[in-house]
Design an enzyme around this catalytic site. Structure first.
Site, short mmCIF file in Angstrom:
data_model
loop_
_atom_site.label_atom_id
_atom_site.label_comp_id
_atom_site.label_asym_id
_atom_site.label_seq_id
_atom_site.Cartn_x
_atom_site.Cartn_y
_atom_site.Cartn_z
CE LYS A 56 32.30 43.56 39.30
NZ LYS A 56 33.15 44.15 40.37
CG ASP A 78 33.85 47.26 34.15
OD1 ASP A 78 34.36 48.31 34.57
OD2 ASP A 78 34.32 46.13 34.38
CD GLU A 124 37.20 43.16 35.06
OE1 GLU A 124 37.31 42.86 36.27
OE2 GLU A 124 36.66 44.22 34.68
NE ARG A 184 43.70 45.24 38.73
CZ ARG A 184 43.66 45.53 40.03
NH1 ARG A 184 44.69 45.26 40.79
NH2 ARG A 184 42.61 46.12 40.54
#
Ligand code: BES
Ligand code: MN
Ligand code: ZN
Length: 484
Positions: free
Chosen positions: A260, A271, A332, A334
């Site tokens: 990122k 997250d 990531e 999923r």
């Protein structure tokens, strides 16, 4: 701060609080009644939700602070906002003990005023060693003065909810160097004392189970992954299949090799907000001894880009046997959820699975910070969730799933790729998870990327972690997944 209940108004409080409905006459039962009415008129206060009038007046030979707080239309949400306005005002005011005059206020409304007050008082000062004296919280106790016989039980129930939300906020707020998969599990261990059965899978066990997708995400970090399962059965075995909740617990998402950009990357400490909401919900259920059978599962990994990290183009085999071409290591969540959801179904044989995840930035583009996104293969479940959202204040908005979107995940070399094209990013993410929902299982996916963190204070939270999801799931379970 804690909330206490007293049948009569305590005489030692430094602050007296009077809830005032919208448009009602301001006539608090105090010596300075006329003064309070004049102050309200002078400030053009008309009982608007969360509106405040503050004055000092003589009462019983002392000078006390008087707070009039608007309760608007008198809905439960109005009382929550009123309670929140009170603690936002008093938390660092110098007042240690404040009393809400609850005579004539419905007990449920009063309990919700207490709930709003307690939620808004939450803060995390762990890492502040230099807080100025005037910025330190002073408010220790908010007493709800009411002789309503139902209030203690109603309050115990709402307090359980507030404690669940507080745990979620704590987990969400902790930075990635402190909160990683193993320490996340340690922070959840105390739930065992409440009667929750904990199961923890380590890397070796997950490898044996074939969780290649989850492990692929974890392999670029020195922090070892975990799966945490928490089972609460308040039905004494009467409800066979549990409701299963699965949370994305990426304790830090750097993006991995698909790194990122730097600015804003710090946000990716939260997250794990889906997993945090699942843990907080389990705590609330156990504390209020919910007559429900629920299993909460957290897929816990850190997504980092070291020399062992997975590469774009890598192909992993999931626990389900399906293979995935990992085109972007930043998609990531999923990959973590697909193995956690599959394991959950094999292990607990649920009829219904709900997953929660800060899954896509696209969700924030679509809905901002007002609604979480809802995706489901079952209209009944979707409607239950939408209703629980409205009732609890943790609102949802439904998005479509369909074969046309599903197709966008087809890969030329594996069973699927982990990203779709540029558009409909939140939907293709949901479609990915849907490929791991077993036949006949009712499933809902909540993309809560826009709801976990707030840059400004809201109705019942300060800026920072909101605790979104706990109230939603608690409401859903109350309404539809509890024994009578
Ligand atoms: N955790 C992020 C999604 C996210 C972004 C949550 C911003 C909250 C705020 C997720 O893992 C992610 O990186 N998603 C990618 C998916 C893309 C690579 C298909 C995204 O949304 O950019
Ligand atoms: Mn990511
Ligand atoms: Zn992520």
């Amino acid at each position: 701060m804690n909330v206490a209940i007293s049948a009569s108004r305590p005489t030692d409080a430094a602050c007296l609080i009077f809830p005032i409905a919208k448009g009602s006459t301001v006539a608090p039962p105090i010596e300075a009644q006329a003064l309070a009415a004049e102050a309200a008129a002078g400030l053009r206060f008309a009982g608007e939700t969360g509106g405040l009038v503050e004055l000092f007046a003589a009462e019983g030979g002392r000078t006390v602070r008087i707070l009039l707080v608007g309760t608007g239309e008198g809905k439960l949400a109005d009382y929550e906002k009123a309670g929140a306005a009170v603690t936002a005002r008093l938390l660092t005011s110098g007042v240690a003990h404040a009393v809400v005059e609850g005579a004539g206020v419905d007990a449920t409304c009063l309990a919700h005023l207490g709930l709003g007050a307690l939620l808004r008082a939450w803060r995390i000062d762990t890492y502040r060693t230099k807080l100025a004296e005037k910025s330190k919280p002073t408010l220790e106790t908010l007493t709800l003065a009411s002789d309503a016989a139902e209030l203690p039980a109603l309050w115990a129930d709402r307090e359980a909810l507030a404690q669940g939300v507080a745990l979620t906020r704590e987990l969400v707020s902790e930075p990635g160097n402190i909160l990683y998969p193993e320490s996340f599990v340690e922070r959840s261990r105390h739930l065992a004392d409440l009667g929750i059965e904990l199961t923890v899978l380590d890397e070796e066990e997950m490898a044996k189970l074939g969780m290649g997708a989850l492990l692929g995400v974890a392999q670029g970090s020195v922090r070892k992954p975990r799966i945490l399962a928490m089972r609460w059965d308040g039905t004494g075995g009467a409800q066979g299949a549990p409701l299963v909740l699965v949370g994305k617990g990426v304790t830090f998402d750097s993006g991995g090799i698909s790194l990122k950009p730097g600015p804003g990357m710090e946000d990716m400490k939260w997250d794990m907000g889906g997993a945090g909401a699942v843990v907080g919900t389990m705590k609330a259920l156990a504390l209020r001894k919910a007559k429900a059978h629920v299993v909460g599962i957290c897929g816990l990994v850190e997504n980092m880009p070291d020399g062992n990290a997975q590469r774009p183009g890598d192909i992993v085999t999931t626990m389900s046997g399906q293979t995935v071409e990992v085109l972007n290591t930043d998609a990531e969540g999923r990959l973590v959820l697909c193995d956690a959801v599959w394991w959950a179904q094999n292990t607990y044989k649920p009829e219904t699975v709900i997953d929660l995840a800060t899954l896509t930035g696209a969700m924030i583009i679509a809905l901002g910070h007002e609604h979480g996104g809802l995706f489901s293969n079952d209209d009944g479940l979707a409607n239950q969730l939408l209703a629980a959202g409205l009732q609890s204040g943790d609102k949802l908005w439904r998005f479509p799933v369909s074969d046309a979107y599903d197709k966008l995940l087809d890969s030329p070399i594996a069973d699927m790729k982990n990203i779709g094209p540029r558009y409909a990013g939140s939907i293709t993410a949901a479609q990915f998870i849907k490929r791991f929902v077993q036949d006949g299982v009712k499933w809902a996916h909540l993309d809560i990327a826009g709801m976990v963190w707030s840059d400004k204070p809201g109705a019942t939270w300060d800026k920072g972690a909101t605790g979104y999801g706990v109230r939603l799931l608690d409401q859903l379970i109350r309404d539809h997944y509890s024994a009578a």
